[in-house]
Design a protein around this motif. Sequence first.
Motif, PDB file in Angstrom:
ATOM      1  N   LEU A   1     -77.172  33.496  39.268  1.00  0.00           N
ATOM      2  CA  LEU A   1     -77.028  32.626  40.434  1.00  0.00           C
ATOM      3  C   LEU A   1     -78.061  32.899  41.525  1.00  0.00           C
ATOM      4  O   LEU A   1     -78.042  32.250  42.577  1.00  0.00           O
ATOM      5  CB  LEU A   1     -75.615  32.766  41.002  1.00  0.00           C
ATOM      6  N   LYS A   2     -78.938  33.873  41.276  1.00  0.00           N
ATOM      7  CA  LYS A   2     -79.997  34.236  42.222  1.00  0.00           C
ATOM      8  C   LYS A   2     -79.440  34.545  43.617  1.00  0.00           C
ATOM      9  O   LYS A   2     -79.832  33.955  44.619  1.00  0.00           O
ATOM     10  CB  LYS A   2     -81.053  33.141  42.286  1.00  0.00           C
ATOM     11  N   MET A   3     -78.471  35.479  43.606  1.00  0.00           N
ATOM     12  CA  MET A   3     -77.910  35.952  44.871  1.00  0.00           C
ATOM     13  C   MET A   3     -77.751  37.459  44.778  1.00  0.00           C
ATOM     14  O   MET A   3     -77.812  38.032  43.692  1.00  0.00           O
ATOM     15  CB  MET A   3     -76.580  35.268  45.193  1.00  0.00           C
ATOM     16  N   LYS A   4     -77.562  38.080  45.915  1.00  0.00           N
ATOM     17  CA  LYS A   4     -77.422  39.536  45.951  1.00  0.00           C
ATOM     18  C   LYS A   4     -76.126  39.970  45.277  1.00  0.00           C
ATOM     19  O   LYS A   4     -75.112  39.267  45.328  1.00  0.00           O
ATOM     20  CB  LYS A   4     -77.435  40.029  47.393  1.00  0.00           C
ATOM     21  N   ALA A   5     -76.173  41.154  44.656  1.00  0.00           N
ATOM     22  CA  ALA A   5     -74.997  41.696  43.980  1.00  0.00           C
ATOM     23  C   ALA A   5     -73.847  41.894  44.964  1.00  0.00           C
ATOM     24  O   ALA A   5     -72.680  41.675  44.613  1.00  0.00           O
ATOM     25  CB  ALA A   5     -75.339  43.008  43.282  1.00  0.00           C
ATOM     26  N   ASN A   6     -74.156  42.289  46.185  1.00  0.00           N
ATOM     27  CA  ASN A   6     -73.094  42.476  47.177  1.00  0.00           C
ATOM     28  C   ASN A   6     -72.394  41.165  47.524  1.00  0.00           C
ATOM     29  O   ASN A   6     -71.199  41.158  47.805  1.00  0.00           O
ATOM     30  CB  ASN A   6     -73.644  43.132  48.444  1.00  0.00           C
ATOM     31  N   THR A   7     -73.119  40.062  47.486  1.00  0.00           N
ATOM     32  CA  THR A   7     -72.515  38.749  47.720  1.00  0.00           C
ATOM     33  C   THR A   7     -71.540  38.424  46.599  1.00  0.00           C
ATOM     34  O   THR A   7     -70.430  37.934  46.843  1.00  0.00           O
ATOM     35  CB  THR A   7     -73.601  37.662  47.819  1.00  0.00           C
ATOM     36  N   VAL A   8     -71.944  38.717  45.371  1.00  0.00           N
ATOM     37  CA  VAL A   8     -71.078  38.492  44.215  1.00  0.00           C
ATOM     38  C   VAL A   8     -69.806  39.336  44.354  1.00  0.00           C
ATOM     39  O   VAL A   8     -68.692  38.834  44.166  1.00  0.00           O
ATOM     40  CB  VAL A   8     -71.811  38.823  42.894  1.00  0.00           C
ATOM     41  N   LYS A   9     -69.953  40.596  44.702  1.00  0.00           N
ATOM     42  CA  LYS A   9     -68.805  41.492  44.864  1.00  0.00           C
ATOM     43  C   LYS A   9     -67.864  40.991  45.950  1.00  0.00           C
ATOM     44  O   LYS A   9     -66.635  41.011  45.780  1.00  0.00           O
ATOM     45  CB  LYS A   9     -69.271  42.903  45.216  1.00  0.00           C
ATOM     46  N   THR A  10     -68.432  40.547  47.060  1.00  0.00           N
ATOM     47  CA  THR A  10     -67.610  40.049  48.168  1.00  0.00           C
ATOM     48  C   THR A  10     -66.835  38.807  47.757  1.00  0.00           C
ATOM     49  O   THR A  10     -65.637  38.679  48.033  1.00  0.00           O
ATOM     50  CB  THR A  10     -68.496  39.736  49.396  1.00  0.00           C
ATOM     51  N   ARG A  11     -67.504  37.880  47.070  1.00  0.00           N
ATOM     52  CA  ARG A  11     -66.833  36.653  46.641  1.00  0.00           C
ATOM     53  C   ARG A  11     -65.760  36.938  45.592  1.00  0.00           C
ATOM     54  O   ARG A  11     -64.712  36.294  45.589  1.00  0.00           O
ATOM     55  CB  ARG A  11     -67.848  35.646  46.119  1.00  0.00           C
ATOM     56  N   LEU A  12     -66.013  37.901  44.724  1.00  0.00           N
ATOM     57  CA  LEU A  12     -64.988  38.297  43.756  1.00  0.00           C
ATOM     58  C   LEU A  12     -63.765  38.858  44.469  1.00  0.00           C
ATOM     59  O   LEU A  12     -62.626  38.512  44.144  1.00  0.00           O
ATOM     60  CB  LEU A  12     -65.540  39.351  42.797  1.00  0.00           C
ATOM     61  N   LYS A  13     -64.000  39.725  45.438  1.00  0.00           N
ATOM     62  CA  LYS A  13     -62.899  40.338  46.187  1.00  0.00           C
ATOM     63  C   LYS A  13     -62.079  39.280  46.909  1.00  0.00           C
ATOM     64  O   LYS A  13     -60.851  39.262  46.836  1.00  0.00           O
ATOM     65  CB  LYS A  13     -63.454  41.356  47.183  1.00  0.00           C
ATOM     66  N   ARG A  14     -62.754  38.377  47.596  1.00  0.00           N
ATOM     67  CA  ARG A  14     -62.046  37.324  48.335  1.00  0.00           C
ATOM     68  C   ARG A  14     -61.321  36.367  47.393  1.00  0.00           C
ATOM     69  O   ARG A  14     -60.215  35.916  47.696  1.00  0.00           O
ATOM     70  CB  ARG A  14     -63.017  36.570  49.229  1.00  0.00           C
ATOM     71  N   GLY A  15     -61.939  36.063  46.263  1.00  0.00           N
ATOM     72  CA  GLY A  15     -61.295  35.197  45.275  1.00  0.00           C
ATOM     73  C   GLY A  15     -60.031  35.832  44.715  1.00  0.00           C
ATOM     74  O   GLY A  15     -59.003  35.160  44.564  1.00  0.00           O
ATOM     75  N   ARG A  16     -60.108  37.129  44.423  1.00  0.00           N
ATOM     76  CA  ARG A  16     -58.925  37.852  43.940  1.00  0.00           C
ATOM     77  C   ARG A  16     -57.816  37.838  44.983  1.00  0.00           C
ATOM     78  O   ARG A  16     -56.639  37.676  44.648  1.00  0.00           O
ATOM     79  CB  ARG A  16     -59.280  39.302  43.621  1.00  0.00           C
ATOM     80  N   GLU A  17     -58.187  38.045  46.252  1.00  0.00           N
ATOM     81  CA  GLU A  17     -57.193  38.036  47.325  1.00  0.00           C
ATOM     82  C   GLU A  17     -56.521  36.671  47.427  1.00  0.00           C
ATOM     83  O   GLU A  17     -55.306  36.580  47.592  1.00  0.00           O
ATOM     84  CB  GLU A  17     -57.851  38.406  48.655  1.00  0.00           C
ATOM     85  N   MET A  18     -57.316  35.612  47.322  1.00  0.00           N
ATOM     86  CA  MET A  18     -56.749  34.261  47.395  1.00  0.00           C
ATOM     87  C   MET A  18     -55.806  33.995  46.228  1.00  0.00           C
ATOM     88  O   MET A  18     -54.741  33.402  46.400  1.00  0.00           O
ATOM     89  CB  MET A  18     -57.861  33.217  47.402  1.00  0.00           C
ATOM     90  N   LEU A  19     -56.195  34.434  45.035  1.00  0.00           N
ATOM     91  CA  LEU A  19     -55.327  34.274  43.872  1.00  0.00           C
ATOM     92  C   LEU A  19     -54.044  35.074  44.033  1.00  0.00           C
ATOM     93  O   LEU A  19     -52.960  34.598  43.714  1.00  0.00           O
ATOM     94  CB  LEU A  19     -56.040  34.737  42.597  1.00  0.00           C
ATOM     95  N   GLY A  20     -54.163  36.290  44.548  1.00  0.00           N
ATOM     96  CA  GLY A  20     -52.993  37.136  44.770  1.00  0.00           C
ATOM     97  C   GLY A  20     -52.024  36.517  45.750  1.00  0.00           C
ATOM     98  O   GLY A  20     -50.810  36.521  45.534  1.00  0.00           O
ATOM     99  N   ASP A  21     -52.565  35.943  46.827  1.00  0.00           N
ATOM    100  CA  ASP A  21     -51.712  35.278  47.818  1.00  0.00           C
ATOM    101  C   ASP A  21     -50.967  34.110  47.190  1.00  0.00           C
ATOM    102  O   ASP A  21     -49.777  33.903  47.441  1.00  0.00           O
ATOM    103  CB  ASP A  21     -52.542  34.783  49.002  1.00  0.00           C
ATOM    104  N   THR A  22     -51.666  33.347  46.372  1.00  0.00           N
ATOM    105  CA  THR A  22     -51.053  32.197  45.710  1.00  0.00           C
ATOM    106  C   THR A  22     -49.932  32.651  44.772  1.00  0.00           C
ATOM    107  O   THR A  22     -48.854  32.062  44.751  1.00  0.00           O
ATOM    108  CB  THR A  22     -52.113  31.402  44.917  1.00  0.00           C
ATOM    109  N   LEU A  23     -50.186  33.713  44.027  1.00  0.00           N
ATOM    110  CA  LEU A  23     -49.174  34.213  43.087  1.00  0.00           C
ATOM    111  C   LEU A  23     -47.964  34.792  43.815  1.00  0.00           C
ATOM    112  O   LEU A  23     -46.834  34.614  43.383  1.00  0.00           O
ATOM    113  CB  LEU A  23     -49.789  35.260  42.161  1.00  0.00           C
TER     114      LEU A  23
END
Length: 58
Positions: free
Chosen positions: A28-50
């Motif tokens: 995706l031509k983005m920094k690894a830290n951006t990927v990590k941050t988006r993964l973390k936030r995505g997991r949090e959003m999924l957790g909240d939904t569950l």
Amino acid sequence: MSLPLKYREMILLYYYEELSVQEISDLLKMKANTVKTRLKRGREMLGDTLERGDFDEI
């Protein structure tokens, strides 16, 4: 499908396509830290939904 696209694509690439953070970063031509941050936030959003029991939204 209720996750915003930028978080959903990270979840899909990491868990379903089994790509590493570095591979996603390169793809995706983005920094690894951006990927990590988006993964973390995505997991949090999924957790909240569950936790709320909104299974229809996933």
